[in-house]
Design a protein around this motif. Structure first.
Motif, mmCIF file in Angstrom:
data_model
loop_
_atom_site.group_PDB
_atom_site.id
_atom_site.type_symbol
_atom_site.label_atom_id
_atom_site.label_comp_id
_atom_site.label_asym_id
_atom_site.label_seq_id
_atom_site.Cartn_x
_atom_site.Cartn_y
_atom_site.Cartn_z
ATOM 1 N N THR A 1 0.838 -1.200 0.000
ATOM 2 C CA THR A 1 0.000 0.000 0.000
ATOM 3 C C THR A 1 0.872 1.249 0.000
ATOM 4 O O THR A 1 1.911 1.285 0.671
ATOM 5 C CB THR A 1 -0.905 0.011 1.256
ATOM 6 O OG1 THR A 1 -1.757 -1.132 1.225
ATOM 7 C CG2 THR A 1 -1.753 1.274 1.326
ATOM 8 N N ILE A 2 0.480 2.279 -0.745
ATOM 9 C CA ILE A 2 1.182 3.562 -0.673
ATOM 10 C C ILE A 2 0.907 4.200 0.685
ATOM 11 O O ILE A 2 -0.250 4.403 1.061
ATOM 12 C CB ILE A 2 0.739 4.496 -1.806
ATOM 13 C CG1 ILE A 2 1.319 4.017 -3.143
ATOM 14 C CG2 ILE A 2 1.180 5.938 -1.531
ATOM 15 C CD1 ILE A 2 0.946 4.883 -4.328
ATOM 16 N N SER A 3 1.979 4.481 1.424
ATOM 17 C CA SER A 3 1.853 5.134 2.734
ATOM 18 C C SER A 3 2.722 6.382 2.734
ATOM 19 O O SER A 3 3.903 6.326 2.369
ATOM 20 C CB SER A 3 2.267 4.182 3.853
ATOM 21 O OG SER A 3 3.565 3.653 3.624
ATOM 22 N N ILE A 4 2.140 7.502 3.124
ATOM 23 C CA ILE A 4 2.826 8.799 3.083
ATOM 24 C C ILE A 4 2.614 9.517 4.405
ATOM 25 O O ILE A 4 1.476 9.738 4.817
ATOM 26 C CB ILE A 4 2.294 9.670 1.927
ATOM 27 C CG1 ILE A 4 2.497 8.976 0.577
ATOM 28 C CG2 ILE A 4 2.978 11.041 1.941
ATOM 29 C CD1 ILE A 4 1.831 9.701 -0.584
ATOM 30 N N ASP B 1 -10.485 -2.116 4.318
ATOM 31 C CA ASP B 1 -9.142 -2.036 3.756
ATOM 32 C C ASP B 1 -9.019 -0.867 2.784
ATOM 33 O O ASP B 1 -7.998 -0.171 2.760
ATOM 34 C CB ASP B 1 -8.794 -3.344 3.033
ATOM 35 C CG ASP B 1 -8.492 -4.484 3.994
ATOM 36 O OD1 ASP B 1 -8.436 -4.245 5.216
ATOM 37 O OD2 ASP B 1 -8.311 -5.627 3.513
ATOM 38 N N ALA B 2 -10.048 -0.647 1.979
ATOM 39 C CA ALA B 2 -9.991 0.447 1.004
ATOM 40 C C ALA B 2 -9.893 1.796 1.698
ATOM 41 O O ALA B 2 -9.121 2.669 1.280
ATOM 42 C CB ALA B 2 -11.233 0.400 0.107
ATOM 43 N N ARG B 3 -10.643 1.985 2.782
ATOM 44 C CA ARG B 3 -10.581 3.250 3.524
ATOM 45 C C ARG B 3 -9.217 3.419 4.183
ATOM 46 O O ARG B 3 -8.629 4.513 4.155
ATOM 47 C CB ARG B 3 -11.685 3.287 4.581
ATOM 48 C CG ARG B 3 -11.573 4.470 5.536
ATOM 49 C CD ARG B 3 -12.691 4.475 6.560
ATOM 50 N NE ARG B 3 -13.956 4.852 5.931
ATOM 51 C CZ ARG B 3 -15.128 4.832 6.557
ATOM 52 N NH1 ARG B 3 -15.184 4.413 7.830
ATOM 53 N NH2 ARG B 3 -16.216 5.202 5.933
ATOM 54 N N ILE B 4 -8.704 2.372 4.786
ATOM 55 C CA ILE B 4 -7.408 2.453 5.455
ATOM 56 C C ILE B 4 -6.316 2.813 4.459
ATOM 57 O O ILE B 4 -5.434 3.638 4.743
ATOM 58 C CB ILE B 4 -7.095 1.127 6.177
ATOM 59 C CG1 ILE B 4 -8.068 0.922 7.334
ATOM 60 C CG2 ILE B 4 -5.658 1.113 6.695
ATOM 61 C CD1 ILE B 4 -8.013 -0.460 7.947
ATOM 62 N N ALA B 5 -6.359 2.229 3.262
ATOM 63 C CA ALA B 5 -5.362 2.540 2.238
ATOM 64 C C ALA B 5 -5.404 4.017 1.860
ATOM 65 O O ALA B 5 -4.365 4.642 1.619
ATOM 66 C CB ALA B 5 -5.586 1.665 1.010
ATOM 67 N N LYS B 6 -6.586 4.589 1.811
ATOM 68 C CA LYS B 6 -6.699 6.019 1.517
ATOM 69 C C LYS B 6 -6.072 6.853 2.625
ATOM 70 O O LYS B 6 -5.342 7.820 2.368
ATOM 71 C CB LYS B 6 -8.172 6.401 1.346
ATOM 72 C CG LYS B 6 -8.831 5.835 0.105
ATOM 73 C CD LYS B 6 -10.305 6.216 0.054
ATOM 74 C CE LYS B 6 -11.009 5.639 -1.161
ATOM 75 N NZ LYS B 6 -12.436 6.016 -1.219
ATOM 76 N N ILE B 7 -6.357 6.502 3.884
ATOM 77 C CA ILE B 7 -5.854 7.262 5.032
ATOM 78 C C ILE B 7 -4.329 7.175 5.118
ATOM 79 O O ILE B 7 -3.645 8.170 5.405
ATOM 80 C CB ILE B 7 -6.506 6.759 6.332
ATOM 81 C CG1 ILE B 7 -8.007 7.053 6.326
ATOM 82 C CG2 ILE B 7 -5.848 7.377 7.562
ATOM 83 C CD1 ILE B 7 -8.776 6.333 7.427
ATOM 84 N N LEU B 8 -3.784 5.993 4.879
ATOM 85 C CA LEU B 8 -2.342 5.795 5.010
ATOM 86 C C LEU B 8 -1.540 6.579 3.981
ATOM 87 O O LEU B 8 -0.366 6.888 4.216
ATOM 88 C CB LEU B 8 -1.984 4.316 4.896
ATOM 89 C CG LEU B 8 -2.445 3.372 5.996
ATOM 90 C CD1 LEU B 8 -1.759 2.030 5.851
ATOM 91 C CD2 LEU B 8 -2.198 3.946 7.384
ATOM 92 N N GLY B 9 -2.126 6.902 2.846
ATOM 93 C CA GLY B 9 -1.368 7.635 1.846
ATOM 94 C C GLY B 9 -2.046 7.787 0.506
ATOM 95 O O GLY B 9 -1.646 8.630 -0.301
ATOM 96 N N GLY B 10 -3.073 6.990 0.257
ATOM 97 C CA GLY B 10 -3.740 7.078 -1.034
ATOM 98 C C GLY B 10 -4.325 8.445 -1.317
ATOM 99 O O GLY B 10 -4.284 8.934 -2.459
ATOM 100 N N ASN B 11 -4.863 9.078 -0.282
ATOM 101 C CA ASN B 11 -5.460 10.408 -0.487
ATOM 102 C C ASN B 11 -4.398 11.452 -0.790
ATOM 103 O O ASN B 11 -4.586 12.298 -1.683
ATOM 104 C CB ASN B 11 -6.267 10.805 0.749
ATOM 105 C CG ASN B 11 -7.536 9.990 0.899
ATOM 106 O OD1 ASN B 11 -8.092 9.504 -0.082
ATOM 107 N ND2 ASN B 11 -8.010 9.834 2.128
#
Length: 378
Positions: free
Chosen positions: A38-41, A357-367
């Motif tokens: 997952t992309i994490s930023i 999982d989709a929401r968590i991926a957004k929070i970690l960096g997808g957004n």
């Protein structure tokens, strides 16, 4: 980020538990299985690696923490901040620091990579490297000259935070009682940042500066490291109205790990999650991220660290950064997320609370990646 970076290296859970009374609870928390893909930023972080001379004995530990983190990218700030850095000397220092930090990245190509466009984020994820995104915490390196923006972009700058805590030529920071908004020069800088494809960050801004910059920008903006003022009423955090306006125009707010997110007492992962979940309700899941404002390497809480941390907190209280009555013994980081892979642990905690999982991926960096792609292009 200030001199607190000098504290950040190693790990020391025994001393930490003795100092804060916080158990090592998150270390046993469930991990989130998709994390490494997952992309994490982290929208503001750092590593002591940028401050250590080549060959320093601390370099291996710093590199190992970067490897262990599983992060896709850290936003880091090589420029001076927190003072009126308008002199030619400060301008030259900023350029030197940017080149020095790029040299650090180049010395460790197996671990680090410079992020210049959206495709670089995907490449960093795929190659399991930690990307470095350059920002400034304040527009002081520009002086009175928006024409410096393309020069700094050519050097690697990809995000620019308009203000730090105090007033500058662009607008008011959050600690200014006058709450003035964006200046005429500030409007010119916003326009130029949009034209040069540099992401605007409004963290540390006053309420009016944040609102007026959101409205002035033709591109989505970040409030990279903040929290929800509806939960804790301190100037450093952001009201729901501004969070909602930012989201309505496509932006993203990152939740900070600092003590601001709790009225009193030591902040924990539960406080981080409380702010994330409030922001989700206000902004929606496409507009929430994480900006820890904490170095990546776990902290070794030695007696020397405790003394220095307490003195630093006392100074921040005296300066009004934290309110009078705040406990000076608080740690700036979240004790139960004091590990390099803190995003992975936090993701596991969010998953255990029922977030998809989709929401968590957004929070970690997808957004954040979405906004960066919209502004930078591929």
């Amino acid at each position: 980020m200030t001199s607190r970076r000098a504290f950040v290296q190693g790990t020391g859970w025994a001393a930490l538990a003795a100092f804060t009374g916080v158990p090592r609870m998150a270390a046993a928390a469930p991990r989130w299985a998709p994390y490494r893909d997952t992309i994490s930023i982290d929208a503001l972080s750092g590593s002591e690696l940028f401050y250590l001379p080549e060959g320093d004995p601390g370099v291996p530990a710093a590199l190992q923490a970067l490897r262990d983190s599983g992060m896709t990218a850290l936003m880091v700030a090589p420029a001076p901040q927190g003072q009126f850095w308008y002199t030619d000397a400060a301008f030259e220092k900023t350029k030197r620091e940017m080149e020095a930090w790029k040299a650090v990245v180049a010395r460790h190509p197996d671990v680090l990579t410079l992020i210049e466009d959206h495709a670089d984020l995907e490449r960093a994820r795929r190659e399991r490297k930690v990307g470095v995104i350059f920002t400034f915490q304040g527009t002081e390196p520009l002086g009175e000259d928006p024409d410096r923006i393309p020069m700094f972009r050519a050097m690697g700058l990809r995000v620019l935070q308009l203000t730090h805590n105090r007033r500058n030529l662009i607008g008011d920071g959050c600690m200014e009682p006058g709450n003035a908004g964006l200046s005429n020069l500030g409007h010119q800088v916003v326009e130029r940042l949009n034209a040069e494809k540099v992401v605007i960050d409004l963290a540390h801004g006053s309420q009016r500066t944040i609102r007026e910059a959101i409205l002035a920008s033709k591109a989505p903006v970040l409030i990279g490291h903040t929290g929800c003022r509806a939960l804790v009423d301190v100037p450093r955090l952001v009201h729901d109205d501004e969070l909602r306006l930012m989201a309505d125009r496509g932006g993203v707010a990152g939740i900070i790990f600092w003590p601001y997110i709790r009225e009193q007492g030591q902040q924990t992962s539960a406080d981080v999650i409380r702010h994330i979940e409030h922001a989700l309700k206000v902004c929606g899941e496409d507009h929430v991220g994480i900006g820890t404002d904490i170095n990546l390497t776990p902290v070794d809480v030695t007696p020397d660290y405790v003394r220095e941390n307490t003195e630093m907190l006392k100074g921040m209280i005296a300066d009004g950064i934290f309110e009078q009555g705040r406990d000076p013994n608080l740690l700036l980081f979240v004790p139960d997320l004091n590990m390099a892979n803190r995003f992975e642990v936090l993701a596991g905690l969010l998953s255990a609370r029922g977030h998809s999982d989709a929401r968590i991926a957004k929070i970690l960096g997808g957004n954040f990646a979405r906004v960066m792609g919209e502004v930078w292009g591929d």
